[in-house]
Write a protein that holds these residues in place. Structure first.
Motif, short mmCIF file in Angstrom:
data_model
loop_
_atom_site.label_atom_id
_atom_site.label_comp_id
_atom_site.label_asym_id
_atom_site.label_seq_id
_atom_site.Cartn_x
_atom_site.Cartn_y
_atom_site.Cartn_z
N SER A 83 15.91 -1.48 -3.31
CA SER A 83 15.29 -0.85 -4.47
C SER A 83 14.28 0.23 -4.07
O SER A 83 13.50 0.03 -3.14
N PRO A 84 14.28 1.36 -4.79
CA PRO A 84 13.24 2.37 -4.57
C PRO A 84 11.87 1.88 -5.03
O PRO A 84 10.86 2.54 -4.78
N ASN A 85 11.83 0.72 -5.70
CA ASN A 85 10.57 0.12 -6.11
C ASN A 85 10.07 -0.92 -5.12
O ASN A 85 9.06 -1.59 -5.38
N ALA A 86 10.78 -1.09 -4.00
CA ALA A 86 10.37 -2.07 -2.99
C ALA A 86 9.01 -1.69 -2.41
O ALA A 86 8.58 -0.53 -2.46
N SER A 87 8.34 -2.67 -1.83
CA SER A 87 6.98 -2.47 -1.34
C SER A 87 6.86 -1.32 -0.33
O SER A 87 5.84 -0.63 -0.30
N LEU A 88 7.90 -1.09 0.47
CA LEU A 88 7.85 0.00 1.45
C LEU A 88 7.57 1.33 0.77
O LEU A 88 6.84 2.17 1.30
N PHE A 89 8.16 1.52 -0.42
CA PHE A 89 8.01 2.79 -1.13
C PHE A 89 6.76 2.82 -2.02
O PHE A 89 6.36 3.88 -2.49
N GLN A 90 6.16 1.67 -2.25
CA GLN A 90 4.96 1.59 -3.07
C GLN A 90 3.69 1.77 -2.24
O GLN A 90 2.63 2.09 -2.79
N ALA A 91 3.79 1.57 -0.94
CA ALA A 91 2.60 1.57 -0.08
C ALA A 91 2.11 2.98 0.21
O ALA A 91 2.91 3.91 0.40
N SER A 92 0.79 3.14 0.28
CA SER A 92 0.19 4.40 0.72
C SER A 92 0.18 4.38 2.25
O SER A 92 -0.51 3.56 2.87
N LEU A 93 0.94 5.27 2.85
CA LEU A 93 1.09 5.30 4.31
C LEU A 93 0.84 6.71 4.81
O LEU A 93 1.78 7.48 5.06
N PRO A 94 -0.41 7.12 4.97
CA PRO A 94 -0.72 8.48 5.43
C PRO A 94 -0.06 8.77 6.78
O PRO A 94 -0.02 7.93 7.67
N GLY A 95 0.49 9.96 6.89
CA GLY A 95 1.12 10.37 8.13
C GLY A 95 2.59 10.05 8.23
O GLY A 95 3.26 10.48 9.17
#
Length: 418
Positions: A83-95
């Motif tokens: 899912s594009p709503n999975a946590s990987l895509f929800q997290a703020s990951l600078p860089g």
């Protein structure tokens, strides 16, 4: 390269440039750096099961599989439910420039180094390490989120959930003297116990199996990562159910779940998303805690074997505190997990109420889940809102200097990682 290490290196390079003598020979042009990537590996709690809007998934033959219909084989790659709503895509990951979800609902340790299609009930996808190698050809992998352990050769989350929910439903709709048969035969009507979910021997075997798989992952990362610098976050699991149901779900029609036949109560809990005996809740939480111990143990073992690797254990067992199914009135609308939901056959329409159904109706509906598991596999997984919370947990784990962190939801809904 780690975002943090990249910053330190950039500062060091800047100082070195200032100190260079004017007569120094010009350095050779450096090869263009690959764009950075975060990658998700593992099972349903990572793939985004329950978060909806599932993307097509490339199968073992290289063909992108979109939704194949509810009556398609459950082995279809699409039912990895990425899912594009999975946590990987929800997290703020600078860089981080790009994100790749390689996890698969139902994924097991076996699937890390082997094609899932080559085991019983596996999906038609390539080994997750082979998929990871493809990412590494075009990207510098800086962050890996991995969730593994709830499915293995000893037990699976889906079978555990199905067992306890089915026992409750069978108990609610039938008397002990009545014949009750799902496709697999008669269903026990007693609450689940610790031994029903996972014995000590099974947890020991699952820990060894998971350790072997993730050892292969770390060895592969060390071989293929462009600069050899990456953080690996080992996430455990959050229980979708509370330690105790809200009192409003204890009785209905003057019956509780300790007596025989309680259809009104069964229908009430099903509608709220928590068809479960109250006596099953404590064993369920001990099972979740056991999974946390498993993941923490695997991380500790591999940290000793790979002392140069950046490995973080992310404990999310309290990430849904106060917002679990039936923890308060208004469930499932105020919960961070998906309710148990079944279809009456592969219809595409979920049955939201069991009121008025007799035991034969219930038998038929329950059997549909066994025959077409895709019709019920979203049950008791983090919802899109739940994955948003888990994304905040991941963001904290990606930025921390600690190697063991806990993500906790406060009563006011704030989420902290420490």
């Amino acid at each position: 390269m780690s975002v943090f290490r990249r910053s330190v290196l950039a500062a060091a390079l800047a100082l070195a440039t200032v100190a260079l003598p004017a007569a120094a020979a010009p350095a050779r042009p450096a090869a263009a750096a690959l764009p950075t990537a975060a990658v998700a590996l593992g099972d349903s709690f990572i793939s985004g099961e329950g978060a909806g809007a599932y993307a097509p998934v490339v199968d073992v033959n290289g063909v992108a599989q979109g939704f194949p219909g509810w009556s398609a084989a459950n082995a279809n790659a699409y039912f990895c439910h990425r899912s594009p709503n999975a946590s990987l895509f929800q997290a703020s990951l600078p860089g981080i420039s790009a994100r790749f979800n390689l996890a698969c609902s139902g994924g097991q340790p076996y699937d890390i180094a082997n094609a899932s299609s080559t085991r019983a009930k596996g999906r038609q996808v390539a080994a997750q390490l082979d998929q990871l190698r493809s990412v590494a050809r075009t990207h510098d992998i800086d962050l890996v989120l991995v969730g593994l352990g709830s499915n293995n050769s000893s037990f699976t989350f889906g079978s555990v959930a199905e067992k306890c929910a089915n026992r409750f439903i069978a108990d609610a709709w039938t008397g002990w003297w009545e014949f009750w048969a799902y496709l697999g035969g008669p269903v026990e009507q007693k609450p689940c116990t610790d031994a029903d979910l996972g014995t000590a021997a099974q947890f020991t075997a699952a820990t060894a199996e998971t350790t072997t798989a993730l050892r292969q992952l770390l060895a592969t990362l060390d071989e293929i990562d462009a600069d050899g610098q990456h953080r690996v976050v080992f996430q455990d699991y959050t229980n979708p159910l509370p330690f105790e149901l809200d009192q409003s779900y204890w009785t209905e029609d003057s019956r509780d779940d300790t007596r025989d036949k309680f259809r009104a109560l069964g229908a009430e809990r099903y509608a709220a998303g928590c068809p479960i005996h109250r006596a099953s809740l404590a064993p369920g939480h001990r099972f979740s805690q056991g999974l946390g111990t498993l993941v923490s143990s695997v991380r500790g073992t591999l940290a000793a074997e790979f002392p140069q690797d950046d490995l973080v254990y992310l404990n999310v067992q309290r990430a849904f505190d106060g917002a679990r199914l039936c923890e308060s009135t208004g469930s499932p609308g105020n919960a961070l997990a998906t309710p148990i939901r079944l279809m009456d056959g592969p219809t595409g329409t979920f049955v939201t109420s069991l009121s008025g159904y007799d035991k034969l109706d219930i038998q038929r509906i329950a059997n549909a889940c066994g025959t077409y598991f895709q019709t019920c596999q979203e049950s008791w997984h983090p919802s899109a809102a739940g994955h948003k919370v888990l994304g905040r947990c991941l963001a904290g784990a990606a930025a921390t200097g600690a190697r063991t962190v806990s993500c906790v939801r406060a009563p006011d809904g704030t989420v902290s990682v420490s």
